[in-house]
Design an enzyme around this catalytic site. Structure first.
Site, PDB file in Angstrom:
ATOM      1  N   ASP A   1      -7.618  -6.123  13.522  1.00  0.00           N
ATOM      2  CA  ASP A   1      -9.011  -5.720  13.268  1.00  0.00           C
ATOM      3  C   ASP A   1      -9.957  -6.923  13.175  1.00  0.00           C
ATOM      4  O   ASP A   1     -11.165  -6.796  13.392  1.00  0.00           O
ATOM      5  CB  ASP A   1      -9.117  -4.889  11.989  1.00  0.00           C
ATOM      6  CG  ASP A   1      -8.846  -3.413  12.255  1.00  0.00           C
ATOM      7  OD1 ASP A   1      -8.700  -3.042  13.439  1.00  0.00           O
ATOM      8  OD2 ASP A   1      -8.765  -2.638  11.281  1.00  0.00           O
TER       9      ASP A   1
ATOM     10  N   ARG B   1       0.846  -1.204   0.000  1.00  0.00           N
ATOM     11  CA  ARG B   1       0.000   0.000   0.000  1.00  0.00           C
ATOM     12  C   ARG B   1       0.880   1.253   0.000  1.00  0.00           C
ATOM     13  O   ARG B   1       0.539   2.276  -0.593  1.00  0.00           O
ATOM     14  CB  ARG B   1      -0.962  -0.002   1.187  1.00  0.00           C
ATOM     15  CG  ARG B   1      -0.277  -0.042   2.532  1.00  0.00           C
ATOM     16  CD  ARG B   1      -1.275  -0.079   3.685  1.00  0.00           C
ATOM     17  NE  ARG B   1      -0.595  -0.432   4.919  1.00  0.00           N
ATOM     18  CZ  ARG B   1      -0.729   0.220   6.065  1.00  0.00           C
ATOM     19  NH1 ARG B   1      -1.536   1.247   6.167  1.00  0.00           N
ATOM     20  NH2 ARG B   1      -0.085  -0.168   7.137  1.00  0.00           N
TER      21      ARG B   1
ATOM     22  N   PHE C   1     -14.447  -3.490   1.765  1.00  0.00           N
ATOM     23  CA  PHE C   1     -15.464  -2.502   1.392  1.00  0.00           C
ATOM     24  C   PHE C   1     -15.529  -2.309  -0.120  1.00  0.00           C
ATOM     25  O   PHE C   1     -16.591  -2.007  -0.667  1.00  0.00           O
ATOM     26  CB  PHE C   1     -15.193  -1.175   2.100  1.00  0.00           C
ATOM     27  CG  PHE C   1     -15.015  -1.316   3.583  1.00  0.00           C
ATOM     28  CD1 PHE C   1     -15.934  -2.030   4.336  1.00  0.00           C
ATOM     29  CD2 PHE C   1     -13.920  -0.770   4.225  1.00  0.00           C
ATOM     30  CE1 PHE C   1     -15.772  -2.186   5.707  1.00  0.00           C
ATOM     31  CE2 PHE C   1     -13.743  -0.921   5.596  1.00  0.00           C
ATOM     32  CZ  PHE C   1     -14.656  -1.629   6.347  1.00  0.00           C
TER      33      PHE C   1
ATOM     34  N   ARG D   1      -1.706  -4.693   3.903  1.00  0.00           N
ATOM     35  CA  ARG D   1      -1.365  -3.752   4.974  1.00  0.00           C
ATOM     36  C   ARG D   1       0.056  -4.027   5.478  1.00  0.00           C
ATOM     37  O   ARG D   1       0.830  -3.122   5.724  1.00  0.00           O
ATOM     38  CB  ARG D   1      -2.350  -3.929   6.134  1.00  0.00           C
ATOM     39  CG  ARG D   1      -1.947  -3.159   7.366  1.00  0.00           C
ATOM     40  CD  ARG D   1      -2.937  -3.343   8.520  1.00  0.00           C
ATOM     41  NE  ARG D   1      -2.546  -2.495   9.636  1.00  0.00           N
ATOM     42  CZ  ARG D   1      -2.221  -2.955  10.838  1.00  0.00           C
ATOM     43  NH1 ARG D   1      -2.259  -4.245  11.103  1.00  0.00           N
ATOM     44  NH2 ARG D   1      -1.862  -2.124  11.795  1.00  0.00           N
TER      45      ARG D   1
ATOM     46  N   GLU E   1     -18.844   3.724   0.084  1.00  0.00           N
ATOM     47  CA  GLU E   1     -18.105   3.002  -0.948  1.00  0.00           C
ATOM     48  C   GLU E   1     -18.904   2.794  -2.228  1.00  0.00           C
ATOM     49  O   GLU E   1     -18.348   2.723  -3.324  1.00  0.00           O
ATOM     50  CB  GLU E   1     -17.639   1.643  -0.403  1.00  0.00           C
ATOM     51  CG  GLU E   1     -16.632   1.743   0.728  1.00  0.00           C
ATOM     52  CD  GLU E   1     -17.252   2.088   2.074  1.00  0.00           C
ATOM     53  OE1 GLU E   1     -18.501   1.992   2.205  1.00  0.00           O
ATOM     54  OE2 GLU E   1     -16.504   2.452   3.003  1.00  0.00           O
TER      55      GLU E   1
ATOM     56  N   HIS F   1      -5.382  -3.616   2.446  1.00  0.00           N
ATOM     57  CA  HIS F   1      -5.823  -4.321   3.656  1.00  0.00           C
ATOM     58  C   HIS F   1      -6.600  -5.598   3.342  1.00  0.00           C
ATOM     59  O   HIS F   1      -7.653  -5.862   3.931  1.00  0.00           O
ATOM     60  CB  HIS F   1      -6.648  -3.400   4.549  1.00  0.00           C
ATOM     61  CG  HIS F   1      -5.838  -2.269   5.131  1.00  0.00           C
ATOM     62  ND1 HIS F   1      -5.291  -1.280   4.348  1.00  0.00           N
ATOM     63  CD2 HIS F   1      -5.488  -1.978   6.412  1.00  0.00           C
ATOM     64  CE1 HIS F   1      -4.642  -0.415   5.118  1.00  0.00           C
ATOM     65  NE2 HIS F   1      -4.731  -0.815   6.372  1.00  0.00           N
TER      66      HIS F   1
END
Lengths: 309, 278
Positions: free
Chosen positions: A116, A9, A82, A166, A57, A108
Site C-alpha cells: 500500500d 491483528r 487513520f 499486518r 475515524e 497495519h
C-alpha cells in the site's frame, strides 16, 4: 515452535471474541476495515455489540468516548495511520484529556504494511500517542503477548493505544507466559549487547540473537511491549550490564521507542544508544520483506550493528 | 423537580444570563455572545425537560447533556450552579488558576458536566455514543447535544449525523443554536451551512425549527422529540447572539470578549431590570 506465524491483528480478533464472552460491557467499533483489523470475528459473534461507523475515524473515536462515559469498554479499531493520525484531535480532547476508558487498537502500523505504500504506513503513531497525557502506549510482538494485552487492557481503567501489525510473525512465547504492563520482557541474559525491540522487530532481534550466538556473541533482547510508561529499571540495568545498546522499531527513529529509551538514558544513566528504525522519511511500496531489507530492519542488519566497532 | 410555569422558566433564563456575565467579567475572558444565545435552551432543558438530580451527578439513569459548543461554558456553568450542582460563587472563579471552572467544560472535575468539550464538532459523536449505550442497556435515558451553527462547518459533525441516523437514535435530541454569527462574521459570509434544516432532514433527522427564545415553543419541540420514534430529532433554534444585553446583541465582537467594569454594570442592570419587569 518458531515456524508457526500469525499476525498480531489476527491474535487481536481472536482475543476479542474471548473477551466478548467474558465481559458484556465490551463494545467493538470499526471504521469499514473490520475484515482487515479482524474485528469481524467479534462482529460475527456479538453483532449487537459491534458498531461499524463507516469511513469516519473522527466519529469513531468520539463515539467511543461517549460509550465510555456510560460504562462501556469500547475497543476502537482501524489502521494506525487513520487512528493516530486522522483522529488525533479526537483522541486528545475527547479521550485522553477526560481520561476515558477507550482502547484504541490500531493495526497495519509501520512499513511492514507493504504494498500500500507511504500513505498507509504509519511511522509516527508511537510518537504522537506517547506525548498524550493519560495514555498508555503498547506495541506487542507475537500472538501470546497480544492475547495477554487484550485481556489486560480491558481490565485496566483509562485510555490505551495498542499498535499491531499486518504482517505475520513467529510465535515467541509459550502459552501462559506472564507479562506486566510497563515491564519489558527480557529474553536472554547476554552481556555483549542489548537490543531493545518492539512489535514486529522483536522476532528479528531474537533471530539476530541466535545468529550472533553461533559466533560466540551473547546479547540479550528486550521486548518493549509497553512504550509508555517505559520500563526505566530494565533500561538502566541493561545499560549497566551490557556493552552496546541498540533500539529497533518499525517506526520513524524520531519520537518512538528509541527516543523513549534515550530520554531515560540521558537523565538516569548517560550511555550511547544506536537507534535503528525508519530514518525520518516516508515509506514506499514493496513487499514487507523487501521493505525491511531496504530500511535495514532485519536480523542481519542487527547482527552487523552489534559487530560494528 | 420539573418547572412548568413559563414565567418562572423565564426568570431562570435571566438568572443564567446574569451568571454568564458574572463569570465572564470575573474571568476577564470567555464567550458571552453564544452563552447568552443559548440560555433559554438550557433553562428549558435543565429545569423542565431533563431527568437529572444535582445530588446524584453520576446517576447512571440520568439524562445526558453534551455542550458541543464548549466555549459557551459560562452558560452551562451558570445553569449547573443554579440547578445546585455547585455554589453560584464558583462562577466568579471562572478561568482562574485555582478554579475547577476551566475555560471549556471538564467532566473530570466539574459536577454535572457530562462531557469534556472545546474542540468543535466532536460533541454529536459523543452524544451518539451515550444514546447507543442507553439503547444497548435498555436504560431509557435521553441524550441532548447542543451545537453552534458555525460549529457545524466541521466535517465530523456530518459524520456523526450519519451515525445518529444509522442507529435510529430516537433517544437523541440535537439542538442547533442558530445565532447566525461566528468569529469572523456571519455564518453565510464565512462558510454557510444553510439550509441547515434541509440538510439535517436529508441526513435522516426529524427537524423542528423554533424561535430559540420562546420557551413554550422550545418545550413543545422537546416534547415532540420525545414522541418521535426511529429517527433522531434536530431542533433548530433561531436565536440572537448576545441576547438580553443590548450592546452585545447581534454584535460579532462579543463572541469571545469580557466586558469592562462599566459594560459589566450596564449588562447586569439590563438583565436585572428584565427580572423586575417580570
Amino acid at each position: 515452535m518458531e515456524e508457526k506465524k500469525i499476525a498480531t491483528r489476527q491474535s487481536y480478533g481472536e482475543a476479542l471474541v474471548e473477551l466478548g464472552k467474558q465481559n458484556p460491557n465490551v463494545v467493538v467499533l470499526d471504521a469499514d476495515l473490520a475484515g482487515a483489523t479482524k474485528t469481524e470475528l467479534f462482529a460475527k459473534q456479538f453483532p449487537d455489540r459491534f458498531l461499524d461507523i463507516g469511513i469516519a475515524e473522527q466519529d469513531l473515536m468520539a463515539t467511543s468516548a461517549g460509550l465510555a462515559t456510560c460504562g462501556k469498554i469500547p475497543f476502537a479499531s482501524t489502521f494506525a495511520v487513520f487512528a493516530a493520525g486522522r483522529a488525533y484531535d479526537q483522541i486528545r480532547n475527547s479521550i485522553c484529556y477526560p481520561e476515558l476508558n477507550v482502547k484504541i487498537v490500531a493495526t497495519h502500523a509501520g512499513i511492514t504494511v507493504g504494498e500500500d505504500g507511504a500513505t498507509h504506513q504509519m511511522l509516527e503513531d508511537l510518537s504522537l500517542m506517547r506525548t498524550l497525557p493519560n495514555m498508555t502506549v503498547m506495541c506487542t510482538s507475537d500472538d501470546t503477548e497480544t492475547k495477554w494485552a487484550i485481556q489486560e487492557i480491558a481490565n485496566m481503567q483509562g485510555p490505551v493505544y495498542l499498535r499491531l501489525a499486518r504482517m505475520a510473525t513467529p510465535i515467541l512465547y509459550e502459552k501462559g507466559e506472564e507479562f506486566t504492563i510497563g515491564k519489558a520482557k527480557q529474553i536472554g541474559t547476554g552481556k555483549d549487547g542489548t537490543v531493545f525491540a518492539t512489535g514486529v522487530m522483536v522476532a528479528e532481534a531474537v533471530k539476530a540473537q541466535k545468529l550472533l550466538k553461533e559466533e560466540g556473541i551473547d546479547i540479550r533482547v528486550v521486548d518493549v511491549h509497553t512504550i509508555k510508561p517505559i520500563d526505566e529499571e530494565t533500561i538502566i540495568t541493561c545499560a549497566k550490564e551490557t556493552k552496546k545498546l541498540i533500539s529497533i522499531e518499525d517506526h520513524n527513529i524520531i519520537g518512538g521507542l528509541g527516543s523513549a529509551i534515550a530520554e531515560v538514558l540521558t537523565e538516569k544513566y548517560p550511555t550511547k544508544l544506536i537507534r535503528m528504525g525508519v530514518p525520518d522519511t516516508f515509506g514506499k511500496s514493496g513487499t514487507a520483506e523487501k521493505l525491511m531489507q531496504y530500511f535495514h530492519l532485519t536480523a542481519e542488519d542487527i547482527v552487523k550493528k552489534i559487530k560494528e566497532k | 423537580m420539573k418547572i412548568k410555569d413559563v414565567e418562572e422558566l423565564k426568570s431562570i433564563a435571566t438568572e443564567i444570563r446574569i451568571g454568564v456575565i458574572e463569570a465572564v467579567y470575573h474571568g476577564k475572558s470567555g464567550h458571552p455572545g453564544g452563552s447568552l444565545s443559548c440560555a433559554d435552551i438550557l433553562a428549558v432543558l435543565y429545569f423542565n425537560q431533563m431527568h437529572v438530580d444535582p445530588k446524584k451527578p453520576d446517576d447512571k439513569a440520568r439524562d445526558r447533556f453534551v455542550l458541543s459548543k464548549g466555549h459557551c461554558s459560562p452558560a452551562l456553568y451558570s445553569t449547573l450552579a443554579l440547578k445546585g450542582y455547585f455554589g453560584r460563587e464558583e462562577l466568579t472563579t471562572f478561568r482562574q488558576i485555582d478554579s475547577m471552572l476551566q475555560g471549556h467544560p471538564d467532566r473530570k472535575h466539574i459536577p454535572g458536566v457530562d462531557m469534556t468539550t472545546g474542540s468543535l464538532g466532536q460533541g454529536l459523536s459523543v452524544a451518539n455514543g451515550m444514546a447507543i449505550a442507553s439503547k444497548m442497556d435498555k436504560a431509557g435515558y435521553r441524550t441532548y447535544c447542543l451545537v453552534g451553527d458555525g460549529e457545524i462547518e466541521e466535517g465530523q459533525f456530518w459524520e456523526a449525523c450519519m451515525t445518529a441516523n444509522k442507529y435510529k437514535l430516537d433517544n437523541l435530541c440535537l439542538i442547533v443554536d442558530n445565532n447566525n454569527l461566528q468569529i469572523d462574521g456571519t455564518i453565510e459570509e464565512v462558510m454557510s451551512p444553510y439550509p441547515i434544516g434541509m440538510k439535517l432532514e436529508s441526513f435522516g433527522f426529524n427537524v423542528i425549527e423554533v424561535d430559540g427564545h420562546n420557551l413554550n415553543s422550545l418545550i413543545d419541540a422537546f416534547e415532540t422529540a420525545k414522541l418521535t420514534k426511529v429517527k433522531p430529532t434536530a431542533i433548530i433554534a433561531k436565536t440572537i447572539k448576545g441576547k438580553g444585553v443590548s450592546f452585545m446583541e447581534n454584535e460579532v465582537g462579543w463572541h469571545g470578549k469580557a466586558p469592562n467594569e462599566e459594560q459589566y454594570k450596564q449588562a447586569l442592570a439590563e438583565l436585572k431590570k428584565e427580572e423586575e419587569v417580570k
